[in-house]
Enzyme design. Structure first.
Site, short mmCIF file in Angstrom:
data_model
loop_
_atom_site.label_atom_id
_atom_site.label_comp_id
_atom_site.label_asym_id
_atom_site.label_seq_id
_atom_site.Cartn_x
_atom_site.Cartn_y
_atom_site.Cartn_z
N ASP A 49 0.83 -1.21 0.00
CA ASP A 49 0.00 0.00 0.00
C ASP A 49 0.86 1.26 0.00
O ASP A 49 2.09 1.18 0.15
CB ASP A 49 -0.95 -0.01 1.21
CG ASP A 49 -0.25 -0.29 2.53
OD1 ASP A 49 0.98 -0.31 2.55
OD2 ASP A 49 -0.93 -0.47 3.54
N ASN B 132 -7.51 -1.28 14.42
CA ASN B 132 -8.90 -1.61 14.10
C ASN B 132 -9.04 -2.88 13.26
O ASN B 132 -10.10 -3.17 12.73
CB ASN B 132 -9.56 -0.42 13.36
CG ASN B 132 -8.91 -0.13 12.02
OD1 ASN B 132 -7.99 -0.84 11.60
ND2 ASN B 132 -9.38 0.90 11.34
N HIS C 289 -7.32 -3.57 10.46
CA HIS C 289 -7.07 -3.46 9.01
C HIS C 289 -5.79 -4.19 8.61
O HIS C 289 -4.87 -4.35 9.41
CB HIS C 289 -7.09 -1.99 8.54
CG HIS C 289 -5.89 -1.17 8.85
ND1 HIS C 289 -5.98 0.17 9.16
CD2 HIS C 289 -4.56 -1.46 8.87
CE1 HIS C 289 -4.76 0.66 9.35
NE2 HIS C 289 -3.89 -0.31 9.18
N GLU D 92 -9.72 -1.11 5.24
CA GLU D 92 -10.34 -0.66 6.49
C GLU D 92 -11.64 -1.41 6.75
O GLU D 92 -12.26 -1.94 5.82
CB GLU D 92 -10.65 0.84 6.38
CG GLU D 92 -9.44 1.74 6.21
CD GLU D 92 -8.66 1.95 7.52
OE1 GLU D 92 -8.70 1.10 8.42
OE2 GLU D 92 -8.00 3.01 7.62
#
Ligand code: GLP
Length: 241
Positions: free
Chosen positions: A67, A134, A136, A141
């Site tokens: 990414d 979280n 991810h 996400e």
């Protein structure tokens, strides 16, 4: 999906580096999937030290990164391209033409297309993943559904807050990123997710709690992989129980 609990973060990093080195020694032209963040730093340190000792060679190795932030050029100290140059590429004999990265200032749709075409022809031999607080992976996400291919994503507020520590001001954290999607990630022949620290306990606890695959917990997609390993240290494991 299997879980390995190690004695320490240092031991997790060593085990992960050994997994990568095993692929580098046994596959003719291996494609390594690479990620950034603070967690894989220990693995990159093991790999660069082993290279300086003459134990491993990167001349036949290909890499692809997961990414990149939209809007950051490779020269920006918080771009993932800069991170890779600093922690791996400048220290080993990888050929620059064998390293594939997203260009944060390139045209986003063209970047996604280039990645998707590449991945459809060349699955990764091994992929290292960190994990966001979280849950991810890459920058996939939590959402109502998973995205299969490489795509532009709007970063979650949690992620912007967590990553603000690397920037002078929270306003400087890019709001968008480009990330490999779940098709590319799950097609890797081997996937290893490394996690350390209490901030990851909630996501790892939820991942290991049941058999569900839930787009609100993106790392749960690893349950479909043929060969996925979750590598956590004892301190984190103790915190989960
Ligand atoms: C970023 C990256 C992820 C990484 C995560 C956790 O958001 N896109 O690939 O796993 O940060 O980073 P850290 O290891 O610093 O906690």
């Amino acid at each position: 999906m299997k879980t390995i609990v190690t004695g320490s973060y240092a031991e997790s990093s060593r085990i992960l580096a050994d997994m990568f080195e095993c692929v580098m020694r046994t596959v003719e032209e291996p494609l390594l999937g690479l990620s950034t963040g603070s967690t894989p730093l220990g693995m990159y340190q093991c790999l660069t030290e082993d290279y300086s000792r003459g134990l491993i060679d990167f001349s036949h190795v290909h890499t692809i990164n997961l990414d990149e932030y939209v809007g950051l050029p490779r020269s920006h100290s918080q771009s993932f391209g800069y991170y890779m140059d600093k922690h791996l590429f400048s220290k080993v004999n990888l050929l620059p033409e064998n390293t594939l990265l997203i260009d944060g200032v390139g045209e986003p749709e063209a970047q996604c297309r280039r990645y998707n075409e590449f991945l459809s022809q060349s699955p990764m031999d091994i992929l290292v993943l960190g994990i966001g607080n979280n849950g991810h992976i890459g920058f996939n996400e939590p959402d109502d559904a998973f995205c299969a291919s490489t795509h532009v994503v709007e970063l979650a507020d949690d992620t912007i807050c967590a990553n603000a520590r690397f920037f002078e001001r929270i306003e400087d954290v890019p709001r968008h990123a480009i990330t490999m999607g779940m098709a590319g990630i799950t097609q890797a022949r081997e996937v290893v997710l490394i996690a350390t620290g209490m901030a990851k306990a909630k996501a790892i606890g939820a991942l290991l709690a049941d058999d569900k695959i839930d787009p609100r917990l993106p790392c749960s997609i690893l349950k479909v992989c043929q060969n996925a390993t979750i590598l956590i240290d004892k301190d984190l494991a103790d915190y989960i129980q």
